[in-house]
Scaffold this motif. Structure first.
Motif, PDB file in Angstrom:
ATOM      1  N   ALA A 200       0.838  -1.198   0.000  1.00 50.10           N
ATOM      2  CA  ALA A 200       0.000   0.000   0.000  1.00 50.10           C
ATOM      3  C   ALA A 200       0.874   1.249   0.000  1.00 50.10           C
ATOM      4  O   ALA A 200       1.963   1.262   0.572  1.00 50.10           O
TER       5      ALA A 200
ATOM      6  N   LEU B 250      -3.417   6.164   0.833  1.00 49.53           N
ATOM      7  CA  LEU B 250      -4.379   5.481   1.690  1.00 49.53           C
ATOM      8  C   LEU B 250      -4.851   6.382   2.830  1.00 49.53           C
ATOM      9  O   LEU B 250      -6.034   6.412   3.149  1.00 49.53           O
TER      10      LEU B 250
ATOM     11  N   GLU C  19     -11.735   5.371   2.325  1.00 53.61           N
ATOM     12  CA  GLU C  19     -11.633   4.141   3.114  1.00 53.61           C
ATOM     13  C   GLU C  19     -11.102   4.432   4.522  1.00 53.61           C
ATOM     14  O   GLU C  19     -11.561   3.839   5.500  1.00 53.61           O
TER      15      GLU C  19
ATOM     16  N   TYR D  47     -10.896  -2.201  -7.359  1.00 56.08           N
ATOM     17  CA  TYR D  47     -10.356  -2.713  -6.103  1.00 56.08           C
ATOM     18  C   TYR D  47      -9.652  -4.046  -6.297  1.00 56.08           C
ATOM     19  O   TYR D  47     -10.023  -4.841  -7.154  1.00 56.08           O
TER      20      TYR D  47
ATOM     21  N   LEU E 171      -8.310  -3.049  -1.304  1.00 59.50           N
ATOM     22  CA  LEU E 171      -7.747  -1.713  -1.453  1.00 59.50           C
ATOM     23  C   LEU E 171      -7.964  -1.252  -2.884  1.00 59.50           C
ATOM     24  O   LEU E 171      -7.978  -2.059  -3.814  1.00 59.50           O
TER      25      LEU E 171
ATOM     26  N   GLN F 281      -4.180   2.828  -4.757  1.00 57.84           N
ATOM     27  CA  GLN F 281      -3.508   2.871  -3.464  1.00 57.84           C
ATOM     28  C   GLN F 281      -2.409   1.830  -3.354  1.00 57.84           C
ATOM     29  O   GLN F 281      -1.809   1.668  -2.293  1.00 57.84           O
TER      30      GLN F 281
END
Length: 71
Positions: free
Chosen positions: A11, A16, A21, A47, A62, A66
């Motif tokens: 990530a 992020l 999220e 995703y 995720l 990201q």
């Protein structure tokens, strides 16, 4: 980033943190998301389902934006 099942990723902290999220849940993300290898096990739309295998954790969805290739 173009990814497929089986790719090894991690990530991106800057993308992020402060994301939708992060606002929807606990914004304190564990270090393993950024420091260890994750494998993409599924992709649906924007995703990816990522499995972090070195630590006993659940898989996590995720956004593709990201993620980056683990180097």
């Amino acid at each position: 980033m173009s990814v497929k099942k089986g790719d090894i990723v991690r990530a991106v902290r800057e993308k992020l943190e402060n994301s939708l999220e992060a606002q929807a849940s606990d914004p304190r993300f564990p270090a393993y998301l950024f420091d260890s290898q994750g494998e993409i096990v599924d992709i649906k739309g924007d995703y990816a389902l990522v499995k972090f295998g070195k630590v006993p954790t659940p898989n996590i969805w995720l956004k593709l934006e990201q993620l980056e290739e683990f180097k």
